[in-house]
Design a protein around this motif. Sequence first.
Motif, PDB file in Angstrom:
ATOM      1  N   LEU A 109      13.826 -70.158   9.262  1.00  0.00           N
ATOM      2  CA  LEU A 109      13.861 -70.800  10.572  1.00  0.00           C
ATOM      3  C   LEU A 109      12.605 -70.420  11.352  1.00  0.00           C
ATOM      4  CD1 LEU A 109      17.594 -70.147  11.567  1.00  0.00           C
ATOM      5  CD2 LEU A 109      16.622 -72.234  10.594  1.00  0.00           C
ATOM      6  N   ASP A 110      12.111 -71.370  12.132  1.00  0.00           N
ATOM      7  CA  ASP A 110      10.954 -71.130  12.991  1.00  0.00           C
ATOM      8  C   ASP A 110      11.470 -70.582  14.313  1.00  0.00           C
ATOM      9  OD1 ASP A 110       8.489 -71.029  14.088  1.00  0.00           O
ATOM     10  OD2 ASP A 110       8.143 -73.203  14.136  1.00  0.00           O
ATOM     11  N   ALA A 111      11.467 -69.237  14.453  1.00  0.00           N
ATOM     12  CA  ALA A 111      12.115 -68.580  15.582  1.00  0.00           C
ATOM     13  C   ALA A 111      11.173 -67.583  16.226  1.00  0.00           C
ATOM     14  CB  ALA A 111      13.384 -67.871  15.134  1.00  0.00           C
ATOM     15  N   THR A 112      11.469 -67.253  17.470  1.00  0.00           N
ATOM     16  CA  THR A 112      10.752 -66.241  18.235  1.00  0.00           C
ATOM     17  C   THR A 112      11.696 -65.630  19.243  1.00  0.00           C
ATOM     18  OG1 THR A 112       8.790 -65.787  19.557  1.00  0.00           O
ATOM     19  CG2 THR A 112       9.970 -67.856  19.973  1.00  0.00           C
ATOM     20  N   ASN A 113      11.231 -64.536  19.905  1.00  0.00           N
ATOM     21  CA  ASN A 113      12.035 -63.826  20.913  1.00  0.00           C
ATOM     22  C   ASN A 113      13.428 -63.481  20.353  1.00  0.00           C
ATOM     23  OD1 ASN A 113       9.937 -64.047  22.752  1.00  0.00           O
ATOM     24  ND2 ASN A 113      10.744 -65.941  23.653  1.00  0.00           N
ATOM     25  N   ILE A 114      13.440 -62.818  19.219  1.00  0.00           N
ATOM     26  CA  ILE A 114      14.699 -62.445  18.561  1.00  0.00           C
ATOM     27  C   ILE A 114      15.217 -61.159  19.185  1.00  0.00           C
ATOM     28  CG2 ILE A 114      15.756 -61.838  16.357  1.00  0.00           C
ATOM     29  CD1 ILE A 114      13.606 -63.513  14.982  1.00  0.00           C
ATOM     30  N   ARG A 115      16.526 -61.125  19.460  1.00  0.00           N
ATOM     31  CA  ARG A 115      17.180 -59.949  20.025  1.00  0.00           C
ATOM     32  C   ARG A 115      18.444 -59.645  19.217  1.00  0.00           C
ATOM     33  NH1 ARG A 115      13.024 -60.248  22.205  1.00  0.00           N
ATOM     34  NH2 ARG A 115      12.509 -60.028  24.453  1.00  0.00           N
ATOM     35  N   ALA A 116      18.666 -58.355  18.938  1.00  0.00           N
ATOM     36  CA  ALA A 116      19.900 -57.872  18.302  1.00  0.00           C
ATOM     37  C   ALA A 116      20.273 -56.558  18.974  1.00  0.00           C
ATOM     38  CB  ALA A 116      19.712 -57.661  16.803  1.00  0.00           C
ATOM     39  N   ASN A 117      21.464 -56.495  19.547  1.00  0.00           N
ATOM     40  CA  ASN A 117      21.847 -55.294  20.294  1.00  0.00           C
ATOM     41  C   ASN A 117      23.304 -54.948  20.028  1.00  0.00           C
ATOM     42  OD1 ASN A 117      23.551 -56.536  22.659  1.00  0.00           O
ATOM     43  ND2 ASN A 117      21.697 -57.798  22.522  1.00  0.00           N
ATOM     44  N   LEU A 118      23.616 -53.671  20.232  1.00  0.00           N
ATOM     45  CA  LEU A 118      24.976 -53.148  20.051  1.00  0.00           C
ATOM     46  C   LEU A 118      25.155 -51.993  21.013  1.00  0.00           C
ATOM     47  CD1 LEU A 118      27.668 -52.978  18.391  1.00  0.00           C
ATOM     48  CD2 LEU A 118      26.499 -51.324  16.921  1.00  0.00           C
ATOM     49  N   ASP A 119      26.288 -51.980  21.742  1.00  0.00           N
ATOM     50  CA  ASP A 119      26.625 -50.841  22.599  1.00  0.00           C
ATOM     51  C   ASP A 119      27.841 -50.133  22.024  1.00  0.00           C
ATOM     52  OD1 ASP A 119      29.186 -51.740  24.183  1.00  0.00           O
ATOM     53  OD2 ASP A 119      27.830 -53.459  24.235  1.00  0.00           O
ATOM     54  N   ILE A 120      28.118 -48.944  22.533  1.00  0.00           N
ATOM     55  CA  ILE A 120      29.106 -48.065  21.929  1.00  0.00           C
ATOM     56  C   ILE A 120      30.524 -48.589  22.060  1.00  0.00           C
ATOM     57  CG2 ILE A 120      29.485 -46.646  23.971  1.00  0.00           C
ATOM     58  CD1 ILE A 120      29.456 -44.194  22.095  1.00  0.00           C
ATOM     59  N   ASP A 121      30.795 -49.439  23.042  1.00  0.00           N
ATOM     60  CA  ASP A 121      32.145 -49.958  23.249  1.00  0.00           C
ATOM     61  C   ASP A 121      32.372 -51.323  22.616  1.00  0.00           C
ATOM     62  OD1 ASP A 121      33.082 -47.774  24.846  1.00  0.00           O
ATOM     63  OD2 ASP A 121      31.874 -48.550  26.513  1.00  0.00           O
ATOM     64  N   SER A 122      31.411 -51.854  21.894  1.00  0.00           N
ATOM     65  CA  SER A 122      31.540 -53.163  21.251  1.00  0.00           C
ATOM     66  C   SER A 122      31.858 -52.985  19.775  1.00  0.00           C
ATOM     67  CB  SER A 122      30.254 -53.978  21.410  1.00  0.00           C
ATOM     68  OG  SER A 122      29.957 -54.215  22.771  1.00  0.00           O
ATOM     69  N   PHE A 123      32.556 -53.938  19.211  1.00  0.00           N
ATOM     70  CA  PHE A 123      32.906 -53.909  17.794  1.00  0.00           C
ATOM     71  C   PHE A 123      32.089 -54.923  16.986  1.00  0.00           C
ATOM     72  CE2 PHE A 123      35.874 -56.686  20.043  1.00  0.00           C
ATOM     73  CZ  PHE A 123      35.718 -57.884  19.372  1.00  0.00           C
ATOM     74  N   ALA A 124      31.088 -55.575  17.616  1.00  0.00           N
ATOM     75  CA  ALA A 124      30.258 -56.549  16.914  1.00  0.00           C
ATOM     76  C   ALA A 124      28.856 -56.535  17.507  1.00  0.00           C
ATOM     77  CB  ALA A 124      30.855 -57.955  17.006  1.00  0.00           C
ATOM     78  N   TRP A 125      27.856 -56.764  16.655  1.00  0.00           N
ATOM     79  CA  TRP A 125      26.479 -56.910  17.105  1.00  0.00           C
ATOM     80  C   TRP A 125      26.323 -58.261  17.806  1.00  0.00           C
ATOM     81  CZ3 TRP A 125      22.118 -53.673  16.425  1.00  0.00           C
ATOM     82  CH2 TRP A 125      22.348 -52.505  15.687  1.00  0.00           C
ATOM     83  N   SER A 126      25.444 -58.293  18.818  1.00  0.00           N
ATOM     84  CA  SER A 126      25.084 -59.536  19.506  1.00  0.00           C
ATOM     85  C   SER A 126      23.689 -59.971  19.053  1.00  0.00           C
ATOM     86  CB  SER A 126      25.113 -59.354  21.029  1.00  0.00           C
ATOM     87  OG  SER A 126      26.415 -59.002  21.458  1.00  0.00           O
TER      88      SER A 126
END
Length: 587
Positions: free
Chosen positions: A262-279
């Motif tokens: 895919l032709d993509a940019t500005n990719i973000r992946a985050n996880l906090d301690i109280d979440s059960f899934a990556w965003s």
Amino acid sequence: MLTHDTAAGWSKARRPLDPARRSEWGAVAAKEASAAGPWGRAEILDASQVGSWDAAPQIDQQQASAWSRVAGRDIGTGGRWDTVAQKDLARRLGWDRSITPQDVRLRLLYSPRPALKDTLSGQAWYRCDEFGERFDAAAERAASLYIPVAGLVEFSFSGQRYVPSTTASVFFDFHYTAQQHAIQPVDSGLSVRFTPARILEQMRTMPWGWGTPTDPKPTGIVYPDYPGPVVVIDPPQEPDILETYMIANTVTLVVLPSGTPLDATNIRANLDIDSFAWSFSAELFGRTSLNLVVPDANGPKTVELTINGWVWRFLVERYSGSGKHPSERYSISGSSRTQLLDAPYAPQRSGLNAAMVSARNIIDDQLQNTGFSASWDTVGMGPPDWTLPAGAFSYQSQTPMQIIHRLAEVAGAVVRPEMAADGFTVLPRYREATWYWGGAVPDCIIPTEIVAEWGSEWSPQPQWNFVYVSGANYGVGVQVRRAGTAGDEPAADVIDDWITTVDVARSRGICELSKGGNQAIETRRIPLFEKGGSAPGLVLPAMLTECRDDDTTWRGLCLGTEISADGVGASRVWQTLKIERHYGSGN
């Protein structure tokens, strides 16, 4: 009695090789007639003193072999020594050794006792004879002599001790081996019953928890008086301290299962301690890339993100677009695959346990037929497992992940999802209490040389040292107090129906007390090094981090991480960490 004699058979001598050194047994050539004696019939000089050759006298018939009469041939030619007639073949001994050991079919066994008929049903020798009849050793020795029935075998030793010949073909062994008996109990009628010990003063027992490590480096010493598990935490990898860090970042985003980029940019992946899934979020160039990830009748599409060797898989759940001639741009967002265990993908259910069940079994039951797996170290890292009695575990309109997340919260734990696999890990929010962080082993080290940007926010809380944790309709009430304190600063009471044992109440109490005290929320932006390369690599929530600043070294709990990849082609990759830092004893 048996008598064994040895005799040599007389036969015609073989032809010699040297005629000059031998004498023929046949007719001798006459050399001188006047000096030679004829070999013909001898002259009878005294018939009264001549012994008959055809009738050997029998001296003792009991101790000698039977000599038969020699058949008369021709007195003129003499009798041949190798042609003795065999009169009684049945009673003679084989002089020619024609019987070999392979031909022997009969063996005489002289045993003082009858042979065992069924050796497979005998008493096992490795255990005692609890139910057998008592045997008398003295009576057994008196009856040890076995006398065979008359007529079966007869021996005649002539008043002498029997000594077998060293070269005999048959001899008898009169050795007697006494029968071995299993050990018999003396007082088999008396027995001691083993029953569980009585429980005395149950309300005054002291729960034993995990010890506090005092040496940050594992010593490897095995404690012989402690039968429980010894948790060894490996020290973190030391980072490479360089004057300049050159990183060639690689970022790819493809659609599965085809693997179309895919032709993509500005990719973000985050996880906090109280979440059960990556965003996840990204921006796409053009409608062509968007059409590859738009959800269809089969549900959301799956994309795979790879940044410097670290791999994630996300479900594309939402998309939006905007355009201005002559360009257009689209945005997509989603979550990791653990989102499939929650709404809107997983159905909501209600339930009530009819029998006692453990928390670990509840998680396994919720994951049945889902393809997901859970990792929970209940013995080493924690949190502890516990049991819920019948009727204590009840829920209404809950998804599987909501139930799992609540179970972890009851025990003071969190759910950390896998990045690319269908699974998650249940681990304590605070692996070590905050007042023990100074001597704990950290999970990673963040030196100031790799920090590109930092921030700090003061966020104090009351210095709690006491909390009351209890169940509602079931369970126990536990007062958790920090050791060495007066217990005069209570935190808010924690009451939950699923807190049913002391272990889970203690684990939850430690978690609540660790949240208090003077603290700050620190932020650190550092590079994301190649997987398997220089430390610290990817820092995940619930990790105990050691930050080495210019003026001090402190430890904190990672509350969240965000991975960003900006630009097209040679992207700039960073990870931003949110760390909970506590001020006080031990840190």
